[in-house]
Design an enzyme around this catalytic site. Structure first.
Site, mmCIF file in Angstrom:
data_model
loop_
_atom_site.group_PDB
_atom_site.id
_atom_site.type_symbol
_atom_site.label_atom_id
_atom_site.label_comp_id
_atom_site.label_asym_id
_atom_site.label_seq_id
_atom_site.Cartn_x
_atom_site.Cartn_y
_atom_site.Cartn_z
ATOM 1 C CG HIS A 13 -0.897 5.294 2.316
ATOM 2 N ND1 HIS A 13 -1.709 6.401 2.195
ATOM 3 C CD2 HIS A 13 -1.623 4.257 1.823
ATOM 4 C CE1 HIS A 13 -2.857 6.050 1.646
ATOM 5 N NE2 HIS A 13 -2.837 4.757 1.422
ATOM 6 C CG ASP A 15 -4.461 2.173 3.520
ATOM 7 O OD1 ASP A 15 -4.978 2.917 2.690
ATOM 8 O OD2 ASP A 15 -3.392 1.555 3.318
ATOM 9 C CG ASP A 125 -3.281 3.452 -2.492
ATOM 10 O OD1 ASP A 125 -3.107 3.085 -3.667
ATOM 11 O OD2 ASP A 125 -3.440 2.653 -1.556
ATOM 12 C CG HIS A 351 -7.853 4.656 -0.801
ATOM 13 N ND1 HIS A 351 -7.367 5.765 -0.150
ATOM 14 C CD2 HIS A 351 -6.944 3.688 -0.598
ATOM 15 C CE1 HIS A 351 -6.206 5.472 0.421
ATOM 16 N NE2 HIS A 351 -5.932 4.228 0.175
#
Length: 917
Positions: A13, A15, A125, A351
């Site tokens: 994941h 970010d 997420d 996000h």
């Protein structure tokens, strides 16, 4: 008995930026991708890797490693790297409806250039999930959604808590959108790291697997078990195949496979043998204790949200439609630059970025990206605006010393209100040897008594401000830059009945032309317009009377201040639990201006508030005390908070517009504006993604957090049969319904905190938002639930700026009053007008705000017939999905009118290819 299947999906994941600045994450991404390519090429059994559902990873990698493009592309074509469907993993509630569509559209387009697109609705997420996601996904050919939040009770560090009333007893469910669209929902019930770092050694594997099996089987409705081999920024597990060989040997009753999401979802669908629970609409973790929803990211770093809303509006409401209309007249549609501006803006939509929950360096870089996207959009909007103004017939002003200009309304519906334009009423080329002489010559021009007239040469109410002599320059397409000096004025005019997606021509005339405004009517003692009146009370609060319903709303716009000892993710009121308000202050009030266009009232509150939290907060932060258990109070030291509120009453507008400005010198606090409605209702209505969402005023029984803040887009409203009150905003994404009777709307204006939060100690002093702040909101009274969609249209218009361009006196293809799109439809909102993916193709999108079916009616432009020789087709209109793929032609009646039924809450996208005339 068949074996249970352990689907191990390798992934990371990613970010893009979060607890480190972008480039520090970027450097680690390059290393991860290098390792991934090597591993997939070396180990044939390592058959796939899920690249987090976002194609921007490919851009970021190839920016540094362009020599690996062919290797990367080949692995994608072989199915070893799954990419798409998104460009970035956005926060769904803090990005506009159209931004969510652009994200999906650009993600598909970019992925298609490499190979197959992973048709997985991936939301690993997101801090809650939009209710219309199933409809968007279905229209994009995606029948599933994989998400980490919103249904089961997850708390700190994404742990799953016990609850007697899960919304779904399984990690698999049916997720239904408000229009009835359904997808298979897959919840990461044990988060997306439940299969990370699988051990190779026997002893470690025996300690690892039993707990993992139990946790997954606890929620699985089928024998298909999901194990996510990765986590945030997780490096590739290069010995995964060896680890699974160990697992196969130790646990022969299970089948272990390196899987893809497509394979896993297909296996689940084939294995379902019992009805699944249906969950409907928004997934916002309402059946939880309320501490893990992360909803307060909606108010972290409000300045980021404000920049985003303005950037989105500039692109989708001005630059795109004006470019599309220009293209209809032969100008090239600037698709590459629009894509670039959208991508630059969307790089701020992940996000951890748009939510304001990263380290300070991240958000500083975001503001640069916002500026870059805005600058491109401004150029495109200005060029299209000037082109359209140049093609508008202004010959009605011929023979006069007129300065024509064209006011443009891209709000979707006809509207009236105060539009602002700066005009150059005279200019001279700049000769540097005589610049002072030119300046003085222009300064001597007499502009007193000048008036604004419409296309019928009728005077129009306007305020005219002399801006003096200013330097300017032109950048011709065929020669060197042209500097000049110009005498400028600023005009604020009462624009009336400007067509939606259209324009109206006006002109400034000097006093010498002899046109005079009617004698001015003295300002009335009452502050108001044809729709409402207001009274400013001694404490600065507003009493508003809706003239149409007779409803009186009192104590509007009282300010509330409390301590905030939380972090960028979570609000927590200070341990003293004191509420400070301006209710008992005496405010200073004056009328700034009162004209036929607008009345502006200034209200000043001089307030002393605590300077920060007390010293114990630093200790609680250092010890990583969970937010819900913090108890720090507020300091005894105070600092001034001076709030200057400007209330603008525009003639012809249903919205009472308010700007509040202040210099924030305090830390660790929250500032809100309160709007008591007096309306008894169990539910309220809020603008969300492609819908007006209905939400209960009271939280669920499981909710224990004293705060029940929620996300909004353009507005939040309470209403009943007789009356309604909406509060619109520009970039104020957090609200709460307050009071024992749940009748007060509270809108967060500022939340100042000093740490990131989550899994470590990350100070964020810039999240205290020190310095000058300015926020914009509007109060919109309306006539109850039957007028709710009209109030929504007013709120959408509030976020859509008027535009205007100066032009010359000339003939033109376009009449002086013109609307490009003649449509009607009760309860429909126009969402987009843009160029399509193919030249000569245009995209128009609406959505039904209501739970009732309606009809979209499209009437032909009288100058551009839509009917073919057979009198029926082609009309040029085609029904499309959200990816702009045509589905079928639309026929017209003998008058050339297209009528399209629209289902409740349906999103309708049409393609228009205008016939060549």
């Amino acid at each position: 008995m068949s074996k249970k299947v352990a689907h191990v999906i390798p992934h990371t994941h990613w970010d893009r930026e979060w607890y480190m600045p972008y480039e520090k994450h970027h450097a680690r991404l390059i290393a991860l991708m290098d390792t991934l390519l090597d591993t997939l090429e070396r180990d044939d059994q390592f058959r796939s890797f899920h690249l987090d559902g976002q194609t921007i990873i490919l851009e970021d990698y190839l920016q540094v490693r362009p020599e690996n493009r062919e290797r990367l592309t080949e692995l994608i074509r072989q199915g070893k790297i799954a990419i798409g469907p998104w460009y970035v993993l956005q926060d769904e509630f803090l990005t506009s409806s159209e931004a969510n569509v652009r994200n999906l559209l650009i993600g598909h387009k970019d992925a298609q250039a490499y190979g197959p697109i992973a048709k997985i609705g991936y939301f690993p997420d997101s801090f809650g999930n939009m209710g219309q996601a199933p409809q968007l996904l279905r229209q994009a050919g995606i029948g599933n959604a994989v998400f980490g939040r919103g249904v089961k009770p997850t708390g700190f560090n994404n742990s799953v808590a016990d609850s007697a009333a899960y919304e779904s007893p399984f990690s698999e469910m049916v997720w239904r959108a408000p229009d009835g669209s359904e997808v298979l929902g897959i919840l990461f019930a044990n988060w997306y790291h439940n299969g990370m770092e699988i051990p190779v050694g026997d002893e470690e594997a025996r300690a690892y697997w039993p707990e993992r099996f139990a946790n997954v089987e606890r929620f699985a409705s089928t024998p298909q078990l999901l194990f996510m081999n990765g986590c945030d920024h997780q490096p590739v597990q290069t010995d995964l195949t060896a680890a699974l060989d160990t697992a196969r040997r130790l646990y022969p009753d299970y089948e272990f496979r390196i899987s893809t999401f497509s394979e896993y979802v297909a296996a689940v669908e084939q294995s379902i043998d019992k009805p699944l629970t249906v969950v409907e609409g928004e997934l916002r973790s309402q059946r939880t204790d309320g501490w893990g929803t992360l909803v307060n990211t909606a108010s972290a770093r409000v300045y980021v949200k404000q920049a985003n809303v303005k950037g989105q509006a500039l692109l989708e409401k001005i630059a795109e439609p004006s470019a599309a209309f220009s293209a209809l007249l032969g100008r090239e549609y600037p698709r590459p630059l629009l894509d670039y501006a959208w991508k630059t803006l969307m790089q701020n939509h992940p996000h951890d970025s748009i939510c304001g929950c990263s380290v300070d360096e991240v958000h500083a870089e975001m503001m640069t990206r916002f500026a870059k996207s805005r600058h491109v959009a401004e150029v495109l909007a200005q060029e299209s605006g000037r082109f359209l103004a140049g093609r508008t017939d202004t010959s009605a002003f011929a023979g006069r010393s007129a300065v024509p200009f064209v006011v443009m309304n891209y709000a979707g519906r006809e509207r009236s209100g105060a539009a602002v334009v700066e005009l150059e009423i005279a200019k001279e080329p700049l000769g540097y040897d005589r610049s002072a002489e030119i300046y003085e010559e222009l300064e001597r021009l007499d502009i007193v008594g000048g008036v604004i007239v419409d296309e019928r040469l009728q005077p129009v109410a306007a305020d005219i401000e002399d801006l003096g002599v200013k330097f300017g320059y032109a950048l011709p397409d065929d020669r060197f830059r042209q500097p000049y000096m110009a005498r400028r004025i600023k005009v604020t005019l009462k624009a009336e009945q400007v067509p939606g997606m259209g324009h109206r021509a006006y002109a400034w005339l000097p006093a010498s032309e002899g046109v005079r405004l009617p004698a001015a009517t003295p300002p009335a003692d009452e502050l108001g317009n044809e729709y409402f009146s207001i009274v400013v009370q001694s404490n600065g609060s507003l009493t508003l009377t809706d003239k149409e319903t007779g409803t009186v709303y009192e104590n509007l716009c009282v300010y509330e201040n409390v301590g905030d000892i939380g972090n960028e993710y979570v609000f927590k009121q200070d341990g003293d639990n004191r509420f400070l308000t301006t209710r008992d202050l005496t405010a200073e009030t004056r009328i700034v201006s009162a004209t036929a266009v607008a009345t502006v009232v200034e209200i000043v509150h001089r307030w002393e508030i605590p300077a920060e939290a007390d010293a114990s907060l630093q200790s609680e932060r250092a010890k990583i005390v969970p937010v819900s258990r913090r108890a720090a109070g507020r300091s005894e030291r105070t600092v001034p908070l001076v709030i200057v509120t400007r209330v603008t009453i525009e003639q012809g507008s249903r919205a009472l517009k308010i700007t509040a400005s202040f210099d924030n010198q305090a830390k660790d606090h929250r500032l809100r504006a309160l709007f008591p409605s007096g309306i008894a209702s169990d539910i309220h209505y809020v603008d969300s993604v492609f819908e007006i969402a209905e939400r209960p005023n009271e939280p669920a029984a499981e909710w224990i957090n004293p705060s029940n803040a929620q996300h909004q887009q353009a507005f939040v409203a309470l209403d009943d049969e007789a009356c309604g009150l909406a509060v619109a905003n520009i970039g104020l994404n957090e609200y709460e319904i307050l009071g024992d009777d749940r009748r007060t709307i509270a809108v967060t204006l500022l939340r100042a905190v000093g740490e990131l939060g989550d899994w470590g100690v990350f100070p964020t002093p810039e999240a205290q938002c020190q310095g000058s702040q300015s926020v914009e909101f509007a109060i919109i009274p309306y006539g109850g639930r039957n007028d709710r969609c009209e109030a929504a249209a007013e709120a959408y218009a509030f976020q859509t700026p008027w535009t205007a361009e100066q032009t010359e006196v000339h003939a033109g293809d376009l009449p002086p009053v013109h609307g490009w799109l003649d449509w009607s439809g009760e309860q429909l909102a126009l969402s987009a007008v843009k160029g399509g993916e193919l030249p000569g193709q245009y995209v128009v999108r609406w959505y039904n705000l209501s739970g009732s079916a309606t009809e979209l009616v499209l009437r032909p432009d009288s100058g551009r017939p839509l009917l073919g020789d057979d009198g029926k087709s082609p009309t040029g209109w085609r029904f499309s999905n959200i990816l702009e793929q045509p589905l079928h032609e639309l026929e017209a009646d003998p008058d050339g009118v297209v009528r399209l039924p629209v289902k409740p809450r349906e999103i309708v996208t049409l393609l228009w290819s205008p016939p060549v005339v």
